[in-house]
Write an enzyme that holds these catalytic residues in place. Structure first.
Site, PDB file in Angstrom:
ATOM      1  N   SER A 417       0.820  -1.201   0.000  1.00 29.55           N
ATOM      2  CA  SER A 417       0.000   0.000   0.000  1.00 29.55           C
ATOM      3  C   SER A 417       0.861   1.260   0.000  1.00 29.55           C
ATOM      4  O   SER A 417       1.962   1.262   0.565  1.00 29.55           O
ATOM      5  CB  SER A 417      -0.907  -0.006   1.241  1.00 29.55           C
ATOM      6  N   TYR A 579      -7.036  15.079   1.041  1.00 31.35           N
ATOM      7  CA  TYR A 579      -6.133  15.873   0.214  1.00 31.35           C
ATOM      8  C   TYR A 579      -6.940  16.582  -0.870  1.00 31.35           C
ATOM      9  O   TYR A 579      -8.169  16.491  -0.902  1.00 31.35           O
ATOM     10  CB  TYR A 579      -5.012  14.986  -0.330  1.00 31.35           C
ATOM     11  N   ARG A 721       1.106  -1.661   7.121  1.00 28.19           N
ATOM     12  CA  ARG A 721       1.926  -1.977   8.294  1.00 28.19           C
ATOM     13  C   ARG A 721       2.567  -3.366   8.240  1.00 28.19           C
ATOM     14  O   ARG A 721       3.712  -3.531   8.665  1.00 28.19           O
ATOM     15  CB  ARG A 721       1.105  -1.807   9.572  1.00 28.19           C
TER      16      ARG A 721
END
Length: 772
Positions: A417, A579, A721
């Site tokens: 990712s 964003y 992660r």
């Protein structure tokens, strides 16, 4: 709460005579026979709603340990079975090895009534309990086990802080006077919409039930229920309607009701479970949807934990705090699974066209508690048949099947990712860190490795450490990375994510204070509307004019051309996380009154203009994807339904896949975190639109990836992660599954490490004799 909180809970009041309240009374009396315990139940002893109760082996083990007499009585009455039948469009598929135990609710209550009486617990039937506040003044402990509509919880809502969510289906509890030979899920596509049956046996053949008995729950969406006219039917008419729809399952037999009514399920959550010497238990404290069979189970387990905590903690406040601390995480986990399950059934119609075995696998894994791996252990033949139907080669985990994304074929379903590293040189240029970081993950076996958000202008950066693609040196540096990946990890694709920070720019590196302004050297930020991310903390952005929008669109074009020359295989447009482009999509951040604001179509206008402009210069044989925030997790923001329309629009403009994330748009969001918590949003888009999706969000195990892919909820899974923890996550996933095929080839220099290293001697002789 009135009344002194006394040590020892010698005098106990229980409000509500359901299984949880009764079992709490039994346990507390067993632990201290001198306790004075009274149960108030407003109904008669044999009044009950619903028919059968399912208990897990784990719960039964706790009952056996705490009260063997109750356990022995239950064992005499249980009906046990292992199979689940899924019936849909003429197909009946059976999965075995599940292990259920059920008995009649009346039988369960009778056993608990008898046990209470034998121990000396007073049972007051057909008697409304005094208010909890009054009982608290005269008792050491008040256990409010008064159900989903708990008067105690309502009376003290200011302390307990209840949150009640009403869901979108109606259901009714009925019974059939014969025993199903499996847990049965049957789907009927009736005239007015999709209707589902949940059925299971709860009594074997005997004097009371010559042919046994089964619980039958019929459920459907609210709008289907109304179109069918069931909102105008009485109890008898409703039972007859259900029996007609599922006549094959019932072999033409009728359904029996018992004060049965159509109900909309409500999820109950409380901020606190105790108030002075009053404590909530069971449905009064929490509910979990019946499709995972947890209501009675949770209440009984609450009773076990409460009794244990009272035994272990002499001071009542400590005992109640320990009870809540022990039970809350368990309940929260169950409620997450229950929400996933009920949402699956609410949206069942979107899966109706799946192939039969995939549909069945999807249903069985809907709560995310049953997975590909443990289902394979329970019933390997069933899973093998699902994989064969899906075209998975024998011996290949689903995650290692290839996937074609536009003109790009990925060798497996794993995506590294996009993750901001905040490690550029201060001018947007990636360096050795990015080469090693992305190169290591490419060598680690993922099918697609994504860069962090690469910014299209200096003022479009989030932080001074963010990378860019707006200067010649950027392109050169990125070419170094893509050349390494293509040369050293052939078959791995590398993608670039292009974006602009918008109002979330000009902030510190993450570890110096996430979303906090720079202490000095701030640059001006821009957004659709002049709304700061955090008022009083972040700067007020400049609201972009139409000519300025054209400038930013050209910046994306320039960066896309540079990305193509730099050798990226895929380009993702970042329209998520608050964003700039995401800011146009959300009604919470776009308050414009021109052509770029207002309804969703208008809010989509600029992101689609940017997409079209980039697609026009991006090579035809290289795919483009779009990352979106499928919900803002905030009132008035983007909803799951909005996300379907957003995805539909981008797909119509040529997006090869939608990368489905959520949130990070507004700081007051309230995400519902949990394992794979964002995947239902990807699932919805994929199965409503038929658009390929990338699922992301706490997908942490290879078992999750296999489950999501085989169930058809996602085409690709992006993990962040786990790849920070282990750059070779994909290769290790292959090794752990004993897979050594083309979906996960080890780089030649690493092949000697393709087996799990030994951790110590395991062949020592075992002792033959035990002398005591």
């Amino acid at each position: 709460m009135a009344g002194e909180v006394r040590v020892g809970a010698r005098k106990v009041a229980v409000i509500g005579g359901g299984p949880g309240g009764l079992y709490a009374a039994v346990l507390l009396k067993r632990l201290d026979p001198a306790r004075d315990i009274t149960v108030w139940e407003r109904n008669a002893p044999d009044d009950t709603f619903g028919f059968g109760v399912v208990l897990s082996d784990e719960t039964l083990g706790g009952i056996e340990h705490a009260d063997p007499e109750v356990h022995h009585a239950l064992r005499r009455e249980f009906v046990r079975w292992d199979d689940i039948d899924i019936v849909h469009r003429g197909h009946t598929l059976t999965s075995g090895g599940h292990g259920f135990a059920a008995l009649g609710r009346r039988t369960l209550l009778r056993i608990l009534h008898e046990r209470c009486r034998s121990l000396g617990v007073r049972l007051n039937f057909r008697t409304e309990a005094p208010p909890a506040a009054a009982l608290a003044a005269s008792h050491d402990l008040v256990i409010a086990a008064d159900g989903v509509h708990s008067p105690t919880r309502t009376a003290h809502a200011d302390v307990f802080g209840p949150s009640l969510t009403t869901h979108r289906c109606r259901y009714i509890w009925l019974a059939a006077d014969f025993a199903f030979d499996a847990f049965r899920f049957e789907i009927a596509e009736a005239e007015h919409g999709v209707v589902q049956l949940h059925g299971y046996p709860y009594a074997g053949a005997g004097p009371e039930h010559p042919d046994g008995a089964s619980t039958v729950i019929v459920e459907m969406r609210e709008e289907v229920w109304r179109r069918a006219g069931l909102d105008r039917c009485d109890e008898r008419e409703s039972a007859e309607w259900c029996a007609k729809v599922f006549s094959d399952a019932l072999s033409g037999r009728p359904l029996r009701s018992n004060n049965s009514a159509w109900i909309a399920f409500r999820t109950v959550v409380n901020d606190r479970w105790s108030h002075g010497n009053t404590v909530l238990l069971g449905d009064a404290a929490h509910t979990a949807h019946f499709s995972i069979g947890s209501g009675t189970k949770l209440a009984v387990e609450d009773a076990l934990a409460l009794a244990a905590c009272l035994e272990e903690n002499p001071a009542l406040p400590d005992a109640l705090a320990a009870y809540e601390a022990e039970r809350r995480p368990v309940v929260a986990s169950t409620q997450r699974a229950a929400r996933a399950s009920l949402a699956w059934f609410e949206d069942l119609a979107q899966y109706a066209d799946q192939p039969p075995r995939r549909f069945a696998f999807n249903l069985l894994t809907r709560s995310r508690r049953v997975t590909h791996d443990n289902l394979r252990l329970r019933d390997p033949a069933f899973v093998a048949a699902v994989e064969e139907e899906a075209g998975v080669p024998p011996g290949t985990p689903p995650m290692f099947t290839p996937f074609r994304l536009g003109g790009l074929t990925l060798r497996n379903r794993v995506v590294v990712s996009p993750m901001d590293m905040y490690s550029a040189d201060g001018n947007g240029t990636p360096g050795d860190f990015h080469l090693v970081h992305l190169g290591a993950r490419a060598l680690g076996g993922a099918g697609l490795v994504m860069t962090e958000m690469v910014c299209v202008s200096p003022e479009g950066r989030i932080t001074p450490g963010c990378t860019g693609l707006y200067a010649p040196e950027h392109e050169t540096a990125w070419r170094r990375v893509t050349d390494f990946v293509h040369a050293q990890s052939p078959g791995t694709a590398i993608g670039v994510q292009l974006g602009h920070s918008g109002r979330k720019g000009s902030t510190r590196l993450m570890w110096e204070g996430i979303d906090q302004p720079l202490p000095e050297g701030n640059w001006p930020v821009v957004a659709p509307s002049a709304l700061p991310y955090r008022p009083g903390v972040n700067q007020v952005p400049h609201a972009l004019t139409e000519p300025e929008l054209g400038v930013i669109r050209d910046q994306f074009i320039r960066s896309a051309r540079s990305a193509a020359r730099a050798g990226f295989d895929l380009l993702e447009l970042h329209c998520a996380h608050g964003y700039l482009l995401s800011g146009f999509l959300s009604p919470l951040t776009n308050r414009r009154t021109d052509a770029y604001g207002g309804d969703l179509a208008a809010r989509l206008r600029f992101p689609l203009e940017v997409f079209d402009a980039v697609r026009a210069v991006w090579p035809d044989d290289r795919p483009m994807t779009v990352r979106i925030s499928a919900t803002d997790w905030a009132e008035g923001g983007t909803t799951a339904e909005d996300s379907v329309e957003i995805a539909r629009a981008f797909a119509a403009h040529g997006a090869a896949a939608i990368d489905v994330s959520t949130g990070q748009v507004v700081p007051h969001e309230q995400p519902e975190y949990g394992r794979s918590y964002q995947t239902p949003f990807a699932d919805r888009i994929r199965n409503r639109l038929g658009v390929p999706v990338i699922a992301v969000g706490a997908v942490s195990s290879w078992d999750d990836v296999n489950s999501l892919v085989l169930a058809g909820r996602a085409d690709l899974c992006a993990l962040a992660r786990p790849h920070l923890y282990d750059p070779h996550w994909t290769l290790h996933a292959a090794a752990e599954q004993n897979y050594a095929g083309p979906g996960a080839p080890w780089p030649l220099p690493y092949q000697a490490g393709s087996r799990t290293p030994p951790t110590g001697r395991t062949d020592a002789p075992k002792p033959r004799l035990r002398l005591g």
